[in-house]
Design a protein around this motif. Structure first.
Motif, PDB file in Angstrom:
ATOM      1  N   ASP A 123     137.015   2.006   0.086  1.00 28.42           N
ATOM      2  CA  ASP A 123     137.239   2.993   1.150  1.00 28.42           C
ATOM      3  C   ASP A 123     137.662   4.355   0.611  1.00 28.42           C
ATOM      4  OD1 ASP A 123     136.444   1.257   2.987  1.00 28.42           O
ATOM      5  OD2 ASP A 123     138.369   0.994   3.987  1.00 28.42           O
ATOM      6  N   ASP A 124     138.531   4.357  -0.393  1.00 30.45           N
ATOM      7  CA  ASP A 124     138.922   5.661  -0.947  1.00 30.45           C
ATOM      8  C   ASP A 124     137.685   6.388  -1.473  1.00 30.45           C
ATOM      9  OD1 ASP A 124     141.601   5.511  -0.262  1.00 30.45           O
ATOM     10  OD2 ASP A 124     142.216   4.572  -2.149  1.00 30.45           O
ATOM     11  N   ALA A 125     136.758   5.644  -2.060  1.00 30.37           N
ATOM     12  CA  ALA A 125     135.527   6.265  -2.566  1.00 30.37           C
ATOM     13  C   ALA A 125     134.622   6.702  -1.407  1.00 30.37           C
ATOM     14  CB  ALA A 125     134.795   5.291  -3.481  1.00 30.37           C
ATOM     15  N   LEU A 126     134.392   5.793  -0.460  1.00 26.87           N
ATOM     16  CA  LEU A 126     133.489   6.104   0.655  1.00 26.87           C
ATOM     17  C   LEU A 126     133.997   7.266   1.503  1.00 26.87           C
ATOM     18  CD1 LEU A 126     132.371   2.631   2.038  1.00 26.87           C
ATOM     19  CD2 LEU A 126     130.894   4.477   1.221  1.00 26.87           C
ATOM     20  N   GLN A 127     135.299   7.373   1.625  1.00 26.65           N
ATOM     21  CA  GLN A 127     135.870   8.425   2.458  1.00 26.65           C
ATOM     22  C   GLN A 127     136.144   9.704   1.669  1.00 26.65           C
ATOM     23  OE1 GLN A 127     139.107   5.991   4.524  1.00 26.65           O
ATOM     24  NE2 GLN A 127     138.016   6.888   6.250  1.00 26.65           N
ATOM     25  N   GLY A 128     135.787   9.701   0.401  1.00 26.80           N
ATOM     26  CA  GLY A 128     135.926  10.907  -0.419  1.00 26.80           C
ATOM     27  C   GLY A 128     137.377  11.312  -0.645  1.00 26.80           C
ATOM     28  N   VAL A 129     138.273  10.311  -0.677  1.00 23.45           N
ATOM     29  CA  VAL A 129     139.698  10.627  -0.861  1.00 23.45           C
ATOM     30  C   VAL A 129     139.899  11.207  -2.263  1.00 23.45           C
ATOM     31  CG1 VAL A 129     142.024   9.621  -1.016  1.00 23.45           C
ATOM     32  CG2 VAL A 129     140.443   8.898   0.800  1.00 23.45           C
ATOM     33  N   THR A 130     140.481  12.381  -2.337  1.00 24.47           N
ATOM     34  CA  THR A 130     140.709  13.029  -3.634  1.00 24.47           C
ATOM     35  C   THR A 130     142.127  12.778  -4.148  1.00 24.47           C
ATOM     36  OG1 THR A 130     141.422  15.058  -2.527  1.00 24.47           O
ATOM     37  CG2 THR A 130     139.080  14.912  -3.152  1.00 24.47           C
ATOM     38  N   HIS A 131     143.068  12.550  -3.209  1.00 26.10           N
ATOM     39  CA  HIS A 131     144.462  12.328  -3.579  1.00 26.10           C
ATOM     40  C   HIS A 131     144.977  11.089  -2.839  1.00 26.10           C
ATOM     41  CE1 HIS A 131     143.803  16.516  -4.563  1.00 26.10           C
ATOM     42  NE2 HIS A 131     144.901  16.502  -5.305  1.00 26.10           N
ATOM     43  N   LEU A 177     140.657   0.042 -12.816  1.00 28.11           N
ATOM     44  CA  LEU A 177     139.702  -0.863 -13.468  1.00 28.11           C
ATOM     45  C   LEU A 177     138.492  -1.087 -12.551  1.00 28.11           C
ATOM     46  CD1 LEU A 177     138.827  -2.895 -15.655  1.00 28.11           C
ATOM     47  CD2 LEU A 177     140.313  -4.603 -14.568  1.00 28.11           C
ATOM     48  N   LEU A 178     138.747  -1.344 -11.289  1.00 29.45           N
ATOM     49  CA  LEU A 178     137.634  -1.569 -10.341  1.00 29.45           C
ATOM     50  C   LEU A 178     136.778  -0.317 -10.198  1.00 29.45           C
ATOM     51  CD1 LEU A 178     139.404  -3.705  -7.569  1.00 29.45           C
ATOM     52  CD2 LEU A 178     137.851  -4.493  -9.369  1.00 29.45           C
ATOM     53  N   GLN A 179     137.430   0.839 -10.188  1.00 32.47           N
ATOM     54  CA  GLN A 179     136.656   2.091 -10.084  1.00 32.47           C
ATOM     55  C   GLN A 179     135.729   2.260 -11.294  1.00 32.47           C
ATOM     56  OE1 GLN A 179     139.976   4.724  -9.674  1.00 32.47           O
ATOM     57  NE2 GLN A 179     140.165   4.389  -7.470  1.00 32.47           N
ATOM     58  N   VAL A 180     136.223   1.891 -12.467  1.00 31.39           N
ATOM     59  CA  VAL A 180     135.379   2.010 -13.666  1.00 31.39           C
ATOM     60  C   VAL A 180     134.217   1.023 -13.575  1.00 31.39           C
ATOM     61  CG1 VAL A 180     135.310   1.695 -16.174  1.00 31.39           C
ATOM     62  CG2 VAL A 180     137.261   2.860 -15.121  1.00 31.39           C
ATOM     63  N   LEU A 181     134.528  -0.215 -13.226  1.00 32.73           N
ATOM     64  CA  LEU A 181     133.484  -1.253 -13.183  1.00 32.73           C
ATOM     65  C   LEU A 181     132.427  -0.950 -12.132  1.00 32.73           C
ATOM     66  CD1 LEU A 181     135.784  -4.407 -13.500  1.00 32.73           C
ATOM     67  CD2 LEU A 181     134.264  -3.476 -15.281  1.00 32.73           C
ATOM     68  N   GLU A 188     131.779   1.988 -10.924  1.00 35.44           N
ATOM     69  CA  GLU A 188     131.330   3.378 -11.103  1.00 35.44           C
ATOM     70  C   GLU A 188     131.628   4.245  -9.877  1.00 35.44           C
ATOM     71  OE1 GLU A 188     127.334   3.275 -12.712  1.00 35.44           O
ATOM     72  OE2 GLU A 188     127.948   1.899 -14.289  1.00 35.44           O
ATOM     73  N   LEU A 189     132.868   4.163  -9.451  1.00 35.09           N
ATOM     74  CA  LEU A 189     133.339   4.962  -8.307  1.00 35.09           C
ATOM     75  C   LEU A 189     134.075   6.190  -8.829  1.00 35.09           C
ATOM     76  CD1 LEU A 189     134.782   1.996  -6.200  1.00 35.09           C
ATOM     77  CD2 LEU A 189     132.565   3.132  -5.899  1.00 35.09           C
ATOM     78  N   PRO A 190     134.126   7.250  -8.008  1.00 31.31           N
ATOM     79  CA  PRO A 190     134.866   8.435  -8.462  1.00 31.31           C
ATOM     80  C   PRO A 190     136.360   8.148  -8.636  1.00 31.31           C
ATOM     81  CG  PRO A 190     134.030   8.725  -6.209  1.00 31.31           C
ATOM     82  CD  PRO A 190     133.513   7.412  -6.701  1.00 31.31           C
ATOM     83  N   GLN A 191     136.971   8.990  -9.443  1.00 37.33           N
ATOM     84  CA  GLN A 191     138.390   8.788  -9.765  1.00 37.33           C
ATOM     85  C   GLN A 191     139.264   9.766  -8.996  1.00 37.33           C
ATOM     86  OE1 GLN A 191     141.305   9.213 -13.618  1.00 37.33           O
ATOM     87  NE2 GLN A 191     139.145   9.376 -13.977  1.00 37.33           N
ATOM     88  N   PRO A 192     140.044   9.282  -8.023  1.00 36.96           N
ATOM     89  CA  PRO A 192     140.955  10.199  -7.329  1.00 36.96           C
ATOM     90  C   PRO A 192     142.207  10.449  -8.172  1.00 36.96           C
ATOM     91  CG  PRO A 192     141.172   7.984  -6.410  1.00 36.96           C
ATOM     92  CD  PRO A 192     140.159   7.893  -7.534  1.00 36.96           C
ATOM     93  N   ALA A 193     142.976  11.458  -7.791  1.00 38.75           N
ATOM     94  CA  ALA A 193     144.314  11.609  -8.363  1.00 38.75           C
ATOM     95  C   ALA A 193     145.254  10.728  -7.544  1.00 38.75           C
ATOM     96  CB  ALA A 193     144.747  13.068  -8.276  1.00 38.75           C
ATOM     97  N   TYR A 194     146.349  10.301  -8.148  1.00 42.86           N
ATOM     98  CA  TYR A 194     147.336   9.469  -7.442  1.00 42.86           C
ATOM     99  C   TYR A 194     148.640  10.231  -7.302  1.00 42.86           C
ATOM    100  CZ  TYR A 194     144.107   5.629  -7.508  1.00 42.86           C
ATOM    101  OH  TYR A 194     143.004   4.850  -7.269  1.00 42.86           O
ATOM    102  N   VAL A 195     149.226  10.102  -6.130  1.00 41.12           N
ATOM    103  CA  VAL A 195     150.493  10.783  -5.863  1.00 41.12           C
ATOM    104  C   VAL A 195     151.445   9.754  -5.249  1.00 41.12           C
ATOM    105  CG1 VAL A 195     151.527  12.895  -4.953  1.00 41.12           C
ATOM    106  CG2 VAL A 195     149.043  12.763  -5.182  1.00 41.12           C
ATOM    107  N   HIS A 196     152.146   9.034  -6.099  1.00 39.63           N
ATOM    108  CA  HIS A 196     153.091   8.028  -5.592  1.00 39.63           C
ATOM    109  C   HIS A 196     154.407   8.710  -5.240  1.00 39.63           C
ATOM    110  CE1 HIS A 196     150.133   5.418  -7.615  1.00 39.63           C
ATOM    111  NE2 HIS A 196     150.428   4.611  -6.610  1.00 39.63           N
ATOM    112  N   HIS A 197     154.970   8.289  -4.127  1.00 40.07           N
ATOM    113  CA  HIS A 197     156.223   8.912  -3.692  1.00 40.07           C
ATOM    114  C   HIS A 197     157.342   7.886  -3.624  1.00 40.07           C
ATOM    115  CE1 HIS A 197     155.778   7.099   0.265  1.00 40.07           C
ATOM    116  NE2 HIS A 197     154.551   7.568   0.346  1.00 40.07           N
ATOM    117  N   ARG A 198     158.548   8.392  -3.582  1.00 41.72           N
ATOM    118  CA  ARG A 198     159.720   7.506  -3.524  1.00 41.72           C
ATOM    119  C   ARG A 198     159.687   6.675  -2.248  1.00 41.72           C
ATOM    120  NH1 ARG A 198     164.081   9.752  -0.283  1.00 41.72           N
ATOM    121  NH2 ARG A 198     163.413  11.763   0.564  1.00 41.72           N
TER     122      ARG A 198
END
Ligand code: GLU
Ligand code: ZN
Length: 314
Positions: A222-230, A246-250, A252-262
């Protein structure tokens, strides 16, 4: 540069609490700061726990908070085929195997193994009982033959990722180590380029016995299909990001940035749990309180936003 897209992706298995409000406001604020779009996604693949009133509750609570998002909202339960397709792709690559171990069998096996290691969530690593012993692997079965429990049919197997094989293939594909870009912070303050270590999770389940697929698969598709960048979310999912990368690499999905919060914790510093809280208004353990209870106790959205540090409309 692509337009920024963030998302809040709750699972409708309980009422939202203050921690969810923080997460949703955080995601919407980031989209706003980047001049992008904030999406809402309902992660309702777990039909054993989803309830319609909790879906309603999510919409009511977020609207009350003053958040807006484009329609239609993606409901994961309507897209099981997309997740199954991904499972079949991984299976076609020889990376999945069926597992029929019961919890009891796993518990008993693991209790005999001295010093058996645990995954980042503290669960014992899968001891590999069903992992194919030879290159031929298993035959005759494919994931997603039917979704979950059907009366009169035997429960389908779970499908596990053969982690060693998956890592070998991923490193061939990448020609280097798996990493992600962390714009927030992990629980230990990790930020910047994070070296992903999916092996810590062992042979994770990607196809659940009861519902056919797993969160890890649905979320990366879903993050890939919805074009989530962050990808914005709580630090409780920081280590799971290794599996997602790992799944994104396998796949071949785009790589979003991750922003984990407290995580917003209750008075005792515990992680909030939706199921924990029953209408305890503002006087006691505020963060553990549901948004519905706060609203009914007379709190305004502006007050809650201010409490969480999102006072000003920018
Ligand atoms: N649906 C998940 C949850 O409610 C969040 C998934 C995510 O943000 O990646 O915990
Ligand atoms: Zn097994």
């Amino acid at each position: 540069m692509n337009k920024a897209i963030t998302r809040f992706a709750p699972s409708p298995n309980g009422l939202l609490h203050v921690g969810h409000a923080f997460s949703a406001l955080f995601s919407a604020r980031l989209a706003q700061d980047l001049g992008g779009t904030f999406l809402l996604r309902i992660e309702d693949i777990d039909t054993t726990r989803t309830r319609r009133e909790f879906v309603r509750g999510i919409f009511d609570d977020l609207q009350w908070l003053g958040l807006r998002w484009p329609r239609p909202v993606r409901f994961q339960s309507r897209h099981m085929d997309a997740y199954c397709k991904a499972l079949k792709t991984l299976h076609g690559m020889g990376l999945l195997y069926p597992c029929t171990c019961t919890r009891k069998r796993l518990r008993e096996t693991v209790s005999h193994l001295a010093g058996h290691s645990a995954d980042p969530d503290g669960a014992p690593l899968y001891p590999g009982l069903c992992r194919p012993r030879d290159e031929k692997g298993h035959t005759g079965q494919t994931p997603c033959r039917h979704h979950g429990i059907e009366p009169g049919k035997p429960l389908p197997p779970a499908w596990r990722l053969d982690m060693d094989k998956a890592l070998a293939l991923a490193s061939r594909k990448l020609g280097g180590d798996i990493a992600w870009r962390e714009l927030g912070h992990g629980p230990g303050g990790e930020t910047g380029t994070i070296h992903a270590d999916p092996a810590r999770w062992g042979d994770v389940i990607l196809g659940r016995r009861d519902i056919g697929v797993s969160y890890h698969v649905a979320v990366v598709i879903d993050d890939a299909l919805q074009g989530v960048t962050h990808v914005t979310r709580g630090q409780d999912l920081f280590h799971a990001t290794a599996i997602h990368r790992l799944l994104q690499v396998l796949l071949e999905l785009p790589q979003p940035a991750y922003v984990h919060h407290r995580l917003i914790t209750d008075a005792e510093g515990r992680k909030l749990s939706k199921s924990l809280n029953n209408a305890v208004p503002a006087t006691a353990g505020l963060p553990a309180t549901t948004l519905k209870a706060l609203r009914e106790a007379g709190m305004t959205a502006a007050q809650l936003r201010a409490l969480l540090g999102f006072a000003t409309e920018r």
